[in-house]
Design a protein around this motif. Structure first.
Motif, PDB file in Angstrom:
ATOM      1  N   GLY A   1       0.821  -1.207   0.000  1.00 43.53           N
ATOM      2  CA  GLY A   1       0.000   0.000   0.000  1.00 43.53           C
ATOM      3  C   GLY A   1       0.853   1.254   0.000  1.00 43.53           C
ATOM      4  N   THR A   2       0.219   2.399  -0.299  1.00 40.71           N
ATOM      5  CA  THR A   2       0.937   3.672  -0.304  1.00 40.71           C
ATOM      6  C   THR A   2       1.341   4.017   1.126  1.00 40.71           C
ATOM      7  N   ARG A   3       2.630   4.262   1.347  1.00 40.12           N
ATOM      8  CA  ARG A   3       3.146   4.513   2.688  1.00 40.12           C
ATOM      9  C   ARG A   3       3.882   5.842   2.734  1.00 40.12           C
ATOM     10  N   TYR A   4       4.057   6.360   3.951  1.00 40.61           N
ATOM     11  CA  TYR A   4       4.833   7.584   4.091  1.00 40.61           C
ATOM     12  C   TYR A   4       5.849   7.441   5.214  1.00 40.61           C
ATOM     13  N   ILE A   5       6.889   8.262   5.121  1.00 44.81           N
ATOM     14  CA  ILE A   5       7.922   8.357   6.160  1.00 44.81           C
ATOM     15  C   ILE A   5       7.956   9.816   6.582  1.00 44.81           C
ATOM     16  N   SER A   6       7.616  10.090   7.814  1.00 43.07           N
ATOM     17  CA  SER A   6       7.584  11.462   8.314  1.00 43.07           C
ATOM     18  C   SER A   6       8.692  11.662   9.336  1.00 43.07           C
ATOM     19  N   MET A   7       9.636  12.539   9.007  1.00 46.37           N
ATOM     20  CA  MET A   7      10.710  12.916   9.925  1.00 46.37           C
ATOM     21  C   MET A   7      10.936  14.411   9.812  1.00 46.37           C
ATOM     22  N   PRO A   8      11.227  15.086  10.919  1.00 45.40           N
ATOM     23  CA  PRO A   8      11.475  16.527  10.856  1.00 45.40           C
ATOM     24  C   PRO A   8      12.705  16.851  10.014  1.00 45.40           C
ATOM     25  N   VAL A   9      12.824  18.122   9.641  1.00 47.21           N
ATOM     26  CA  VAL A   9      13.977  18.571   8.870  1.00 47.21           C
ATOM     27  C   VAL A   9      15.257  18.292   9.639  1.00 47.21           C
ATOM     28  N   GLY A  10      16.321  17.974   8.896  1.00 44.69           N
ATOM     29  CA  GLY A  10      17.630  17.772   9.490  1.00 44.69           C
ATOM     30  C   GLY A  10      17.941  16.344   9.885  1.00 44.69           C
ATOM     31  N   CYS A  11      16.962  15.452   9.764  1.00 41.20           N
ATOM     32  CA  CYS A  11      17.190  14.072  10.185  1.00 41.20           C
ATOM     33  C   CYS A  11      17.923  13.243   9.124  1.00 41.20           C
ATOM     34  N   GLY A  12      17.770  13.587   7.851  1.00 40.90           N
ATOM     35  CA  GLY A  12      18.467  12.860   6.808  1.00 40.90           C
ATOM     36  C   GLY A  12      17.594  11.956   5.972  1.00 40.90           C
ATOM     37  N   LYS A  13      16.348  12.410   5.690  1.00 38.03           N
ATOM     38  CA  LYS A  13      15.419  11.574   4.911  1.00 38.03           C
ATOM     39  C   LYS A  13      15.935  11.327   3.488  1.00 38.03           C
ATOM     40  N   THR A  14      16.345  12.403   2.809  1.00 37.16           N
ATOM     41  CA  THR A  14      16.762  12.256   1.410  1.00 37.16           C
ATOM     42  C   THR A  14      18.042  11.441   1.316  1.00 37.16           C
ATOM     43  N   THR A  15      18.966  11.655   2.241  1.00 41.59           N
ATOM     44  CA  THR A  15      20.189  10.849   2.269  1.00 41.59           C
ATOM     45  C   THR A  15      19.844   9.378   2.450  1.00 41.59           C
TER      46      THR A  15
ATOM     47  N   ILE B   1       0.525   9.833  -8.959  1.00 44.98           N
ATOM     48  CA  ILE B   1       1.782   9.142  -8.697  1.00 44.98           C
ATOM     49  C   ILE B   1       1.750   7.804  -9.422  1.00 44.98           C
ATOM     50  N   PRO B   2       2.775   7.497 -10.214  1.00 48.73           N
ATOM     51  CA  PRO B   2       2.786   6.194 -10.887  1.00 48.73           C
ATOM     52  C   PRO B   2       2.968   5.055  -9.890  1.00 48.73           C
ATOM     53  N   SER B   3       2.398   3.892 -10.211  1.00 45.85           N
ATOM     54  CA  SER B   3       2.531   2.699  -9.356  1.00 45.85           C
ATOM     55  C   SER B   3       2.264   3.047  -7.893  1.00 45.85           C
ATOM     56  N   VAL B   4       1.128   3.709  -7.644  1.00 41.51           N
ATOM     57  CA  VAL B   4       0.872   4.303  -6.330  1.00 41.51           C
ATOM     58  C   VAL B   4       0.931   3.279  -5.197  1.00 41.51           C
ATOM     59  N   GLU B   5       0.548   2.038  -5.451  1.00 44.39           N
ATOM     60  CA  GLU B   5       0.596   1.010  -4.414  1.00 44.39           C
ATOM     61  C   GLU B   5       2.029   0.665  -4.014  1.00 44.39           C
ATOM     62  N   LYS B   6       2.985   1.041  -4.868  1.00 46.20           N
ATOM     63  CA  LYS B   6       4.384   0.738  -4.595  1.00 46.20           C
ATOM     64  C   LYS B   6       5.163   1.991  -4.208  1.00 46.20           C
ATOM     65  N   ALA B   7       4.432   3.029  -3.811  1.00 41.61           N
ATOM     66  CA  ALA B   7       5.050   4.322  -3.516  1.00 41.61           C
ATOM     67  C   ALA B   7       5.275   4.514  -2.023  1.00 41.61           C
ATOM     68  N   VAL B   8       6.366   5.215  -1.712  1.00 42.66           N
ATOM     69  CA  VAL B   8       6.630   5.664  -0.349  1.00 42.66           C
ATOM     70  C   VAL B   8       6.951   7.152  -0.432  1.00 42.66           C
ATOM     71  N   ILE B   9       6.338   7.938   0.449  1.00 42.37           N
ATOM     72  CA  ILE B   9       6.430   9.402   0.400  1.00 42.37           C
ATOM     73  C   ILE B   9       7.267   9.899   1.572  1.00 42.37           C
ATOM     74  N   LEU B  10       8.268  10.698   1.277  1.00 41.61           N
ATOM     75  CA  LEU B  10       9.105  11.298   2.306  1.00 41.61           C
ATOM     76  C   LEU B  10       8.540  12.669   2.645  1.00 41.61           C
ATOM     77  N   THR B  11       8.328  12.949   3.907  1.00 41.45           N
ATOM     78  CA  THR B  11       7.771  14.248   4.274  1.00 41.45           C
ATOM     79  C   THR B  11       8.321  14.717   5.609  1.00 41.45           C
ATOM     80  N   ALA B  12       8.613  16.019   5.673  1.00 42.37           N
ATOM     81  CA  ALA B  12       9.089  16.602   6.922  1.00 42.37           C
ATOM     82  C   ALA B  12       7.930  16.932   7.851  1.00 42.37           C
ATOM     83  N   THR B  13       6.770  17.207   7.283  1.00 44.91           N
ATOM     84  CA  THR B  13       5.650  17.670   8.107  1.00 44.91           C
ATOM     85  C   THR B  13       4.334  16.999   7.761  1.00 44.91           C
ATOM     86  N   GLY B  14       4.295  16.242   6.657  1.00 41.46           N
ATOM     87  CA  GLY B  14       3.018  15.749   6.147  1.00 41.46           C
ATOM     88  C   GLY B  14       2.324  14.726   7.006  1.00 41.46           C
TER      89      GLY B  14
END
Length: 596
Positions: A40-54, A261-274
């Protein structure tokens, strides 16, 4: 978390142990998503400065190396983000494996799409959904709800019809769709509201437009006729995810409520505040690994300075005239006098900057000013920005002061669209009821409120609080904030451990007036013990029994400041109460840190 950490060799020199662990958690979560362990579509929520994109780069790299031939797409909002992430992934996986495309890029788009890892903007992704549906893993960097922001008018549909006539492509189908939607405009509805679209009369035409491959005729980065937007809107209409927004002046806007979003069931969303918005919507799930193992930063070194309101007449979207301009300049001058720090990240609505503050910061009236921009005033270095600069940056991480003035303007339409995009709920008369009932209510109001506080967090997160040490302690900083009382109250719930200082002297200090906000702020300012409903009523003039349903609905927010609400019942000794359960800090329950 790991039997043996596969990411140790990837640790960046600048990372503290906390930041490395956060990045490794993101990497493992993305790897697990690619392996199909987080459906399923999932998200990862971490505040700024934690290193999500890295962490995302690490996770994609490991997944591709261990699963050759698997397809990955990395979506990011801006061209610079595409360039940055492409460069990092190419360095780890090689140019034969990693491709990218964006407006102005050289090279063959089809050749780039064939590569196992493809990096692109949200805009390109939403215009090329069919070409990206073969992806085994999709990583979306921020702003998932903006990835298919389709809003069109009958005028723009007419332009698309003209293009179809000139090109000889589906001319009859385009015209049928135009006449159908123009008929909605001609109904001449009054008021400000929203209307579901019953498209059964043009279903064959919509299906033809939706299925057609326009990619050989249309470049998504120079699509002046809006063919891609119209196609996505046709798809949304077929799926029951589109509606019309009408206004008193007769203007009608057609809006897609579909997630592009393509292949939405296989998507993971990175967000600082979402995480706040996703929580309000309830249709997205946080990846369990992150939920279980990530510990949020502590903001004990953050001071929130609540600024008084200058009480300038009218909403800032309409501010004009010399008198208003002078009032804004005087208020900003006063605010800067309160800031003792020498380097400031300064954020206001763009319309306020353009109409009222250009000359104040010594720009000529007609100068083209690209924000963020850095100026020097009164011996201070000021990094000027606006509320809609929407992606994190380390460029201001040494700023010990951030100034944020006025709530971000979020039109009613934007909140309604965002809710339907994220919920996946079909647009019906019933689903739009709360949106058509005066002010926003229910889930629409929750999405709006979350968006307001998320914007503040995103902007103050540009400063030194993004520097997080080994002990999870965010950097020392002051945030000078002037927003609606509810936005400020919600901000307190998110910045655990922060101090609050009230700063008066220009206009009035606006304190919470809503019953729920008054109770939350009282509890936040008086943690460490349990309170009965009667005690809270005496302190806030709020009858807790009248808002018990709302309090139960915000159980997690109460828990975040150390309380559990018990609504009680009839009979003496069975009154409502707020039971102190403490703030968990690695197993130790402590009193939340706050300023006197």
């Amino acid at each position: 978390m790991f039997k043996s950490n596969p990411y140790l060799s990837l640790r960046e020199n600048y990372q503290t142990g906390y930041q490395f662990n956060a990045s490794a958690t993101v990497a493992e979560a993305i790897y697990r998503k690619g392996k199909g362990l987080e459906p399923g579509t999932r998200y990862i929520s971490m505040p700024v400065g934690c290193g999500k994109t890295t962490g995302a780069i690490w996770g994609i790299t490991r997944f591709v190396k261990e699963n050759p031939g698997k397809k990955v797409c990395f979506l990011t909002p801006y061209v610079q983000g595409v360039k940055d992430q492409f460069k990092k992934l190419k360095a780890k996986l090689g140019k034969k494996v990693v491709g990218c495309f964006y407006g102005g890029a050289s090279g063959d788009k089809s050749e780039q799409l064939e590569k196992d890892v493809f990096v692109c903007t949200h805009q390109f992704g939403s215009y090329n959904l069919a070409k990206l549906q073969d992806r085994d893993l999709v990583v979306v960097d921020e702003a998932a709800y903006g990835s298919d922001d389709v809003q069109i008018t009958s005028g723009s549909i007419y332009n698309a019809c003209d293009w179809a006539r000139q090109e000889g492509i589906l001319e009859k189908e385009f015209r049928a769709v135009f006449l159908f939607l123009d008929g909605i405009v001609r109904q001449g509805r009054t008021g400000n509201g929203f209307l579901p679209i019953d498209c059964s009369s043009v279903r064959p035409e919509l299906e033809a437009i939706s299925a057609y491959n326009f990619s050989t005729e249309v470049d998504p980065f120079s699509d002046k006729a809006g063919i891609g937007d119209l196609q996505n809107f046709c798809i949304a209409m077929l799926d029951g995810k589109a509606f019309a927004a009408y206004r008193d002046n007769g203007e009608v806007t057609f809006v897609s409520g579909a997630l592009g979003i393509p292949s939405v069931e296989k998507a993971v969303i990175l967000t600082a505040t979402g995480g706040m918005t996703y929580g309000a919507v309830g249709s997205f799930n946080e990846i369990q690994l992150v939920k279980d193992s990530f510990k949020t930063p502590k903001y004990n070194q953050l001071t929130l300075v609540r600024l008084s309101d200058p009480e300038i007449t009218g909403g800032y979207k309409t501010w004009k005239g010399q008198k208003t301009k002078e009032s804004v300049e005087a208020y900003v001058s006063w605010v800067l006098e309160q800031v003792t720090e020498d380097e400031i990240y300064f954020c206001v609505p763009k319309s306020v900057f353009d109409r009222c503050l250009r000359e104040f910061f010594e720009f000529a009236t007609n100068d083209k000013v690209d924000l963020p921009a850095t100026v020097t005033k009164n011996g201070k270095t000021i990094h000027l920005s606006h509320h809609h600069v929407g992606i994190g940056s380390n460029n201001y991480k040494n700023c010990k002061a951030v100034v944020y003035l006025w709530d971000s303007h979020i039109p009613k339409l934007a909140s309604v669209r965002k809710y339907h995009v994220l919920s996946g709920e079909d647009v019906t008369t019933g689903s739009l009821k709360d949106a058509n009932n005066g002010d926003l209510r229910g889930a629409f109001a929750k999405v709006r409120d979350a968006s307001l506080v998320e914007n503040v967090i995103q902007q103050i997160g540009r400063g030194q609080i993004r520097q997080i040490d080994e002990h999870r302690l965010a950097g020392e900083m002051k945030a000078y904030v002037m927003v609606e009382p509810k936005t400020f109250s919600d901000l307190l719930l998110q910045m655990k451990g922060c101090k609050v200082v009230d700063c008066e002297g220009f206009g009035k200090l606006r304190l919470p007036t809503g019953r729920l906000q008054k109770v939350f702020e009282y509890l936040w300012q008086n943690t460490g013990r349990s309170w009965t409903g009667g005690e809270v009523k005496s302190a806030t003039s709020t009858n807790v029994n009248l808002i018990k349903d709302d309090l139960e609905d915000r159980t997690e927010e109460l828990k975040s400041i150390g309380y559990r609400f018990e609504k009680g019942g009839r009979g003496r000794g069975n009154a409502a109460k707020f039971t102190w359960i403490g703030i968990s800090e690695d197993g130790d329950y402590t009193k939340i840190n706050k300023a006197a």
